[in-house]
Design a protein around this motif. Structure first.
Motif, PDB file in Angstrom:
ATOM      1  N   ARG A  56     -39.551  50.571 -32.713  1.00  0.00           N
ATOM      2  CA  ARG A  56     -40.902  50.810 -31.780  1.00  0.00           C
ATOM      3  C   ARG A  56     -41.843  49.583 -31.837  1.00  0.00           C
ATOM      4  O   ARG A  56     -42.403  49.065 -30.679  1.00  0.00           O
ATOM      5  CB  ARG A  56     -41.616  52.069 -32.045  1.00  0.00           C
ATOM      6  N   ARG A  57     -41.793  48.840 -32.987  1.00  0.00           N
ATOM      7  CA  ARG A  57     -42.352  47.653 -32.908  1.00  0.00           C
ATOM      8  C   ARG A  57     -41.797  46.601 -32.305  1.00  0.00           C
ATOM      9  O   ARG A  57     -42.494  45.806 -31.566  1.00  0.00           O
ATOM     10  CB  ARG A  57     -42.254  47.125 -34.425  1.00  0.00           C
ATOM     11  N   GLN A  58     -40.426  46.689 -32.154  1.00  0.00           N
ATOM     12  CA  GLN A  58     -39.745  45.554 -31.480  1.00  0.00           C
ATOM     13  C   GLN A  58     -39.995  45.827 -29.942  1.00  0.00           C
ATOM     14  O   GLN A  58     -40.113  45.008 -29.183  1.00  0.00           O
ATOM     15  CB  GLN A  58     -38.166  45.502 -31.749  1.00  0.00           C
ATOM     16  N   LEU A  59     -39.911  47.175 -29.561  1.00  0.00           N
ATOM     17  CA  LEU A  59     -40.302  47.374 -28.189  1.00  0.00           C
ATOM     18  C   LEU A  59     -41.610  46.998 -27.794  1.00  0.00           C
ATOM     19  O   LEU A  59     -41.657  46.436 -26.478  1.00  0.00           O
ATOM     20  CB  LEU A  59     -40.130  48.882 -28.084  1.00  0.00           C
ATOM     21  N   ALA A  60     -42.667  47.041 -28.553  1.00  0.00           N
ATOM     22  CA  ALA A  60     -43.993  46.515 -28.295  1.00  0.00           C
ATOM     23  C   ALA A  60     -44.043  45.402 -28.163  1.00  0.00           C
ATOM     24  O   ALA A  60     -44.985  44.792 -27.454  1.00  0.00           O
ATOM     25  CB  ALA A  60     -44.857  47.252 -29.549  1.00  0.00           C
ATOM     26  N   ARG A  61     -43.149  44.426 -28.583  1.00  0.00           N
ATOM     27  CA  ARG A  61     -43.281  43.070 -28.796  1.00  0.00           C
ATOM     28  C   ARG A  61     -42.389  42.464 -27.324  1.00  0.00           C
ATOM     29  O   ARG A  61     -42.401  41.111 -27.009  1.00  0.00           O
ATOM     30  CB  ARG A  61     -42.754  42.424 -29.838  1.00  0.00           C
ATOM     31  N   MET A  62     -41.675  43.392 -26.880  1.00  0.00           N
ATOM     32  CA  MET A  62     -41.073  42.930 -25.595  1.00  0.00           C
ATOM     33  C   MET A  62     -41.850  42.521 -24.410  1.00  0.00           C
ATOM     34  O   MET A  62     -43.017  42.735 -24.099  1.00  0.00           O
ATOM     35  CB  MET A  62     -39.926  44.135 -25.085  1.00  0.00           C
ATOM     36  N   SER A  63     -41.273  41.322 -23.925  1.00  0.00           N
ATOM     37  CA  SER A  63     -41.787  40.931 -22.543  1.00  0.00           C
ATOM     38  C   SER A  63     -41.792  41.868 -21.403  1.00  0.00           C
ATOM     39  O   SER A  63     -40.636  42.455 -21.468  1.00  0.00           O
ATOM     40  CB  SER A  63     -41.536  39.430 -22.306  1.00  0.00           C
ATOM     41  N   ALA A  64     -42.384  41.814 -20.416  1.00  0.00           N
ATOM     42  CA  ALA A  64     -42.212  42.246 -19.066  1.00  0.00           C
ATOM     43  C   ALA A  64     -40.868  42.019 -18.402  1.00  0.00           C
ATOM     44  O   ALA A  64     -40.104  42.868 -18.227  1.00  0.00           O
ATOM     45  CB  ALA A  64     -43.059  41.986 -17.864  1.00  0.00           C
ATOM     46  N   TRP A  65     -40.055  41.026 -18.704  1.00  0.00           N
ATOM     47  CA  TRP A  65     -38.678  40.609 -18.324  1.00  0.00           C
ATOM     48  C   TRP A  65     -37.686  41.310 -19.045  1.00  0.00           C
ATOM     49  O   TRP A  65     -36.789  42.050 -18.460  1.00  0.00           O
ATOM     50  CB  TRP A  65     -38.643  39.318 -18.256  1.00  0.00           C
ATOM     51  N   GLU A  66     -38.078  41.325 -20.436  1.00  0.00           N
ATOM     52  CA  GLU A  66     -36.979  42.131 -21.266  1.00  0.00           C
ATOM     53  C   GLU A  66     -37.109  43.555 -20.941  1.00  0.00           C
ATOM     54  O   GLU A  66     -36.078  44.308 -21.125  1.00  0.00           O
ATOM     55  CB  GLU A  66     -37.300  41.813 -22.796  1.00  0.00           C
ATOM     56  N   ARG A  67     -38.324  44.218 -20.936  1.00  0.00           N
ATOM     57  CA  ARG A  67     -38.291  45.460 -20.517  1.00  0.00           C
ATOM     58  C   ARG A  67     -37.597  45.844 -19.159  1.00  0.00           C
ATOM     59  O   ARG A  67     -37.154  46.772 -19.064  1.00  0.00           O
ATOM     60  CB  ARG A  67     -39.609  46.217 -20.480  1.00  0.00           C
ATOM     61  N   ARG A  68     -37.875  45.006 -18.341  1.00  0.00           N
ATOM     62  CA  ARG A  68     -37.275  45.341 -17.087  1.00  0.00           C
ATOM     63  C   ARG A  68     -35.691  45.342 -17.028  1.00  0.00           C
ATOM     64  O   ARG A  68     -35.100  45.942 -16.438  1.00  0.00           O
ATOM     65  CB  ARG A  68     -37.966  44.202 -15.937  1.00  0.00           C
ATOM     66  N   ILE A  70     -33.902  46.087 -19.533  1.00  0.00           N
ATOM     67  CA  ILE A  70     -33.331  47.215 -20.049  1.00  0.00           C
ATOM     68  C   ILE A  70     -33.720  48.532 -19.396  1.00  0.00           C
ATOM     69  O   ILE A  70     -33.343  49.703 -19.666  1.00  0.00           O
ATOM     70  CB  ILE A  70     -33.783  47.278 -21.533  1.00  0.00           C
ATOM     71  N   GLY A  71     -34.631  48.330 -18.262  1.00  0.00           N
ATOM     72  CA  GLY A  71     -34.950  49.442 -17.516  1.00  0.00           C
ATOM     73  C   GLY A  71     -36.226  50.354 -18.114  1.00  0.00           C
ATOM     74  O   GLY A  71     -35.956  51.532 -17.818  1.00  0.00           O
ATOM     75  N   ILE A  72     -36.947  49.762 -18.759  1.00  0.00           N
ATOM     76  CA  ILE A  72     -37.901  50.535 -19.251  1.00  0.00           C
ATOM     77  C   ILE A  72     -39.288  50.006 -18.700  1.00  0.00           C
ATOM     78  O   ILE A  72     -39.525  48.827 -18.734  1.00  0.00           O
ATOM     79  CB  ILE A  72     -38.130  50.425 -20.984  1.00  0.00           C
ATOM     80  N   THR A  73     -40.301  50.811 -18.197  1.00  0.00           N
ATOM     81  CA  THR A  73     -41.521  50.358 -17.710  1.00  0.00           C
ATOM     82  C   THR A  73     -42.285  50.100 -18.722  1.00  0.00           C
ATOM     83  O   THR A  73     -42.253  50.545 -19.931  1.00  0.00           O
ATOM     84  CB  THR A  73     -42.123  51.540 -16.592  1.00  0.00           C
ATOM     85  N   ARG A  74     -43.619  49.537 -18.531  1.00  0.00           N
ATOM     86  CA  ARG A  74     -44.751  49.099 -19.406  1.00  0.00           C
ATOM     87  C   ARG A  74     -45.060  50.593 -20.217  1.00  0.00           C
ATOM     88  O   ARG A  74     -45.587  50.651 -21.271  1.00  0.00           O
ATOM     89  CB  ARG A  74     -45.790  48.289 -19.072  1.00  0.00           C
ATOM     90  N   ALA A  75     -45.364  51.455 -19.247  1.00  0.00           N
ATOM     91  CA  ALA A  75     -45.871  52.862 -19.613  1.00  0.00           C
ATOM     92  C   ALA A  75     -45.017  53.422 -20.551  1.00  0.00           C
ATOM     93  O   ALA A  75     -45.553  54.097 -21.549  1.00  0.00           O
ATOM     94  CB  ALA A  75     -45.959  53.749 -18.420  1.00  0.00           C
ATOM     95  N   ASP A  76     -43.709  53.377 -20.381  1.00  0.00           N
ATOM     96  CA  ASP A  76     -42.657  53.833 -21.239  1.00  0.00           C
ATOM     97  C   ASP A  76     -42.732  53.294 -22.760  1.00  0.00           C
ATOM     98  O   ASP A  76     -42.604  53.814 -23.601  1.00  0.00           O
ATOM     99  CB  ASP A  76     -41.100  53.602 -20.566  1.00  0.00           C
ATOM    100  N   ALA A  77     -42.878  51.861 -22.550  1.00  0.00           N
ATOM    101  CA  ALA A  77     -42.984  51.340 -23.789  1.00  0.00           C
ATOM    102  C   ALA A  77     -44.133  51.364 -24.538  1.00  0.00           C
ATOM    103  O   ALA A  77     -44.156  51.950 -25.904  1.00  0.00           O
ATOM    104  CB  ALA A  77     -43.039  49.704 -23.666  1.00  0.00           C
ATOM    105  N   LEU A  78     -45.480  51.629 -23.937  1.00  0.00           N
ATOM    106  CA  LEU A  78     -46.439  52.031 -24.535  1.00  0.00           C
ATOM    107  C   LEU A  78     -46.409  53.416 -24.948  1.00  0.00           C
ATOM    108  O   LEU A  78     -46.956  53.698 -26.227  1.00  0.00           O
ATOM    109  CB  LEU A  78     -47.683  51.976 -23.454  1.00  0.00           C
TER     110      LEU A  78
END
Length: 88
Positions: A56-68, A70-78
């Motif tokens: 979860r800490r790693q997910l919180a540190r991901m950039s928008a490009w990295e989240r996109r 792997i197919g996760i939105t900012r809302a999902d990450a939060l």
């Protein structure tokens, strides 16, 4: 060792000398295995919790490009990052 209906567990001597003079009984072996199994379950739980928190800490540190990527939105990450470590 005497068992009665009022005391479900036998009373074992508490002194070290008394314990060393008598071999493990079946009940003592069962108790030892039960305690060992509980310790193993606790260790597995702590490792699971540690990995969740790290992920979860790693997910919180991901950039928008990295989240996109792997197919996760900012809302999902939060949402996932806001969960406590004990919650799956």
């Amino acid at each position: 060792m005497k068992l009665s209906m009022t005391s479900p567990l036998p009373a074992f001597p508490l002194s070290a000398s008394a314990l060393s003079q008598r071999p493990f009984t079946d009940l003592a072996r069962i108790a030892l295995v039960t305690v060992a199994a509980a310790a193993l379950r606790a260790a597995i739980s702590f490792e699971t919790w540690r990995r969740r928190a790290a992920g979860r800490r790693q997910l919180a540190r991901m950039s928008a490009w990295e989240r996109r990527d792997i197919g996760i939105t900012r809302a999902d990450a939060l949402w996932e990052g806001g969960k406590p470590f004990w919650r799956p």
